[in-house]
Design an enzyme around this catalytic site. Structure first.
Site, PDB file in Angstrom:
ATOM      1  N   HIS A   9       9.945  -2.191  17.818  1.00 58.59           N
ATOM      2  CA  HIS A   9      10.083  -1.477  16.543  1.00 58.59           C
ATOM      3  C   HIS A   9      10.647  -0.095  16.847  1.00 58.59           C
ATOM      4  O   HIS A   9       9.956   0.892  16.861  1.00 58.59           O
ATOM      5  CB  HIS A   9       8.697  -1.359  15.899  1.00 58.59           C
ATOM      6  CG  HIS A   9       8.725  -0.797  14.504  1.00 58.59           C
ATOM      7  ND1 HIS A   9       9.573  -1.245  13.527  1.00 58.59           N
ATOM      8  CD2 HIS A   9       7.974   0.167  13.917  1.00 58.59           C
ATOM      9  CE1 HIS A   9       9.340  -0.572  12.406  1.00 58.59           C
ATOM     10  NE2 HIS A   9       8.373   0.294  12.622  1.00 58.59           N
TER      11      HIS A   9
ATOM     12  N   ARG B 285      13.467  -4.483   5.083  1.00 61.38           N
ATOM     13  CA  ARG B 285      14.525  -3.470   4.891  1.00 61.38           C
ATOM     14  C   ARG B 285      15.900  -4.133   4.896  1.00 61.38           C
ATOM     15  O   ARG B 285      16.726  -3.869   4.014  1.00 61.38           O
ATOM     16  CB  ARG B 285      14.432  -2.410   5.999  1.00 61.38           C
ATOM     17  CG  ARG B 285      13.280  -1.461   5.761  1.00 61.38           C
ATOM     18  CD  ARG B 285      13.207  -0.351   6.792  1.00 61.38           C
ATOM     19  NE  ARG B 285      12.194   0.613   6.371  1.00 61.38           N
ATOM     20  CZ  ARG B 285      11.378   1.253   7.207  1.00 61.38           C
ATOM     21  NH1 ARG B 285      11.450   1.053   8.507  1.00 61.38           N
ATOM     22  NH2 ARG B 285      10.487   2.122   6.740  1.00 61.38           N
TER      23      ARG B 285
ATOM     24  N   GLY C 285      -2.514   3.665   4.958  1.00 62.16           N
ATOM     25  CA  GLY C 285      -3.826   3.031   4.841  1.00 62.16           C
ATOM     26  C   GLY C 285      -4.280   2.906   3.393  1.00 62.16           C
ATOM     27  O   GLY C 285      -4.734   1.828   2.964  1.00 62.16           O
TER      28      GLY C 285
ATOM     29  N   ASN D 218      -1.229   9.403  19.520  1.00 62.45           N
ATOM     30  CA  ASN D 218      -1.672   8.184  18.844  1.00 62.45           C
ATOM     31  C   ASN D 218      -2.359   7.197  19.791  1.00 62.45           C
ATOM     32  O   ASN D 218      -3.223   6.431  19.363  1.00 62.45           O
ATOM     33  CB  ASN D 218      -0.501   7.527  18.101  1.00 62.45           C
ATOM     34  CG  ASN D 218      -0.189   8.260  16.798  1.00 62.45           C
ATOM     35  OD1 ASN D 218      -0.872   9.219  16.450  1.00 62.45           O
ATOM     36  ND2 ASN D 218       0.826   7.823  16.086  1.00 62.45           N
TER      37      ASN D 218
ATOM     38  N   ALA E 162      -7.044   6.597   6.283  1.00 60.89           N
ATOM     39  CA  ALA E 162      -6.950   6.555   4.812  1.00 60.89           C
ATOM     40  C   ALA E 162      -5.810   7.445   4.331  1.00 60.89           C
ATOM     41  O   ALA E 162      -5.872   8.051   3.267  1.00 60.89           O
ATOM     42  CB  ALA E 162      -8.280   6.983   4.193  1.00 60.89           C
TER      43      ALA E 162
HETATM   44  N1  APR Z   1     -10.015   7.854  13.201  1.00 60.21           N
HETATM   45  C1  APR Z   1      -9.759   7.562  11.905  1.00 60.21           C
HETATM   46  N2  APR Z   1      -8.709   8.079  11.244  1.00 60.21           N
HETATM   47  C2  APR Z   1      -7.898   8.918  11.897  1.00 60.21           C
HETATM   48  C3  APR Z   1      -8.116   9.260  13.262  1.00 60.21           C
HETATM   49  C4  APR Z   1      -9.230   8.686  13.916  1.00 60.21           C
HETATM   50  N3  APR Z   1      -9.517   8.946  15.188  1.00 60.21           N
HETATM   51  N4  APR Z   1      -7.143  10.134  13.623  1.00 60.21           N
HETATM   52  C5  APR Z   1      -6.349  10.310  12.567  1.00 60.21           C
HETATM   53  N5  APR Z   1      -6.792   9.581  11.517  1.00 60.21           N
HETATM   54  C6  APR Z   1      -6.273   9.517  10.150  1.00 60.21           C
HETATM   55  C7  APR Z   1      -5.801  10.868   9.631  1.00 60.21           C
HETATM   56  O1  APR Z   1      -6.889  11.687   9.251  1.00 60.21           O
HETATM   57  C8  APR Z   1      -4.934  10.448   8.458  1.00 60.21           C
HETATM   58  O2  APR Z   1      -5.629  10.462   7.224  1.00 60.21           O
HETATM   59  O3  APR Z   1      -5.137   8.704  10.063  1.00 60.21           O
HETATM   60  C9  APR Z   1      -4.493   9.013   8.815  1.00 60.21           C
HETATM   61  C10 APR Z   1      -3.016   8.841   8.963  1.00 60.21           C
HETATM   62  O4  APR Z   1      -2.461   9.002   7.720  1.00 60.21           O
HETATM   63  P1  APR Z   1      -1.123   9.819   7.432  1.00 60.21           P
HETATM   64  O5  APR Z   1      -1.132  11.094   8.180  1.00 60.21           O
HETATM   65  O6  APR Z   1      -0.929   9.847   5.948  1.00 60.21           O
HETATM   66  O7  APR Z   1       0.003   8.899   8.126  1.00 60.21           O
HETATM   67  P2  APR Z   1       0.670   7.587   7.520  1.00 60.21           P
HETATM   68  O8  APR Z   1       1.938   7.935   6.837  1.00 60.21           O
HETATM   69  O9  APR Z   1      -0.353   6.791   6.796  1.00 60.21           O
HETATM   70  O10 APR Z   1       1.070   6.831   8.877  1.00 60.21           O
HETATM   71  C11 APR Z   1       0.087   6.310   9.733  1.00 60.21           C
HETATM   72  O11 APR Z   1       1.426   4.482  10.453  1.00 60.21           O
HETATM   73  O12 APR Z   1       3.639   3.952  10.054  1.00 60.21           O
HETATM   74  C12 APR Z   1       2.736   4.515  10.960  1.00 60.21           C
HETATM   75  O13 APR Z   1       4.052   6.146  12.171  1.00 60.21           O
HETATM   76  C13 APR Z   1       3.039   5.978  11.219  1.00 60.21           C
HETATM   77  O14 APR Z   1       1.560   6.226  13.091  1.00 60.21           O
HETATM   78  C14 APR Z   1       1.707   6.469  11.702  1.00 60.21           C
HETATM   79  C15 APR Z   1       0.715   5.607  10.914  1.00 60.21           C
END
Ligand code: APR
Length: 310
Positions: A175, A151, A14, A95, A10
């Protein structure tokens, strides 16, 4: 709504994807994250915008997976994003662990879903989701090419001062820095950009596209792009939910297409109710083929590294 999409993670991507899905009234949305309160808070905030935005999509936020039961699509954005100086590949082992854990939980509750992977490094994360889920290859798809080609379309429209709606662009391959933008198949109102722009200008736009993610990371400093990645994932979801059968560049598991075997690589696919309904094979020149091979080799390298790490 009669359709449900679960968005895992989220964070920026997300929550933005959840917002777009709801505001387009495509489905109900289950938003899941491990941080306590975060998905609940964002879901409630989005729900409270609904009367103003005029939609009836239900959005629920939770730390568990109950709300994801029998989803049509699961979009996985969970993970850590890039910081300046980091490549997408630097995110690999962290990841991969997150992707494995999330996929296991998702699959238990939604055995018939289509999984759209967004977390980076994208093509490697698709492998983790594919292997962990045991899903057929048509139901695990990576979001990359739609973003990369959006893009390139943006840059074409800026360069020629024309509507983005008149532009199309094709970007193949992994990518990453080795992605393969195809100017011959990129058009403005049907006219290939090779007829409209000099080779130097095309090369500059192509270079900017390949570094498009890093350009945003460099500006934001604390995270990576999220508006366009969320839009791209939602375009894919929409084509599946509505069985539109759009041809979109996505990361797909190839078994011989384009001479590539056993790898997730970005290629044009037809997206419908069954996920990937067809991999479209287009004719490539010798140079384009060589670039795609190079890009596939980079994905293979990452896949091997992943095997060693996990
Ligand atoms: N289960 C659920 N959520 C998780 C877990 C997990 N095991 N581990 C991490 N998260 C959540 C984090 O708590 C965080 O809120 O995933 C979310 C990732 O959000 P952001 O840190 O804001 O990252 P964001 O910019 O949304 O990017 C997410 O998409 O484009 C790709 O490279 C980017 O890998 C990254 C992903």
């Amino acid at each position: 709504m009669d359709k449900k999409v679960t968005v895992v993670g989220a964070g920026y991507v997300g929550a933005t994807a959840a917002q777009r899905l709801a505001e387009k009234e495509l489905c109900d949305v289950a938003l899941i994250d491990i941080i306590e309160g975060l998905p609940q808070g964002k879901a409630l905030d989005l729900a409270e915008a609904a009367p103003i935005e005029k939609h009836d999509a239900h959005i629920t936020g939770s730390n568990g997976y109950e709300a994801s039961d029998r989803s049509d699509i699961v979009i996985i954005t969970a993970g850590i994003p890039r910081k300046p100086g980091m490549s997408r590949d630097d995110l690999l082992s962290t990841n991969a662990g997150i992707m494995k854990n999330v996929t296991q939980q998702v699959v238990e509750r939604s055995p018939d879903a289509v999984i759209i992977v967004v977390s980076n490094p994208l093509d490697a994360m698709c492998h983790v989701a594919y292997e962990t889920s045991g899903f057929p290859k048509n139901r695990v798809i990576g979001m990359a090419g739609v973003l990369d080609s959006a893009r390139l379309r943006t840059f074409i429209s800026m360069e020629l001062d024309v509507s983005v709606e008149n532009t199309t662009a094709f970007v193949l391959g992994g990518h990453g820095d080795t992605m393969v933008p195809l100017p011959r198949y990129s058009t403005v109102a049907g006219i290939p950009i090779t007829e409209l722009l000099s080779k130097e200008r095309i090369d500059a736009l192509v270079k900017r596209t390949a570094a498009g993610g890093a350009e945003i990371v460099g500006l934001l400093k604390t995270g990576s792009a999220y508006y366009a990645p969320a839009s791209a994932a939602v375009e894919m979801a929409e084509s599946i939910l509505k069985d539109k059968k759009k041809i979109l560049p996505c990361s797909a598991y190839l078994e011989g297409e384009y001479g590539i075997n056993g790898l997730f690589v970005g290629v044009p696919v037809k997206l419908g109710a069954n996920g990937i309904e067809e991999v479209i094979e287009i004719t490539l020149t010798k140079e384009e083929n060589a670039a795609l091979e190079k890009s596939a080799a980079a994905v293979r390298e990452l896949k091997e590294l992943l095997k060693k790490l996990t």
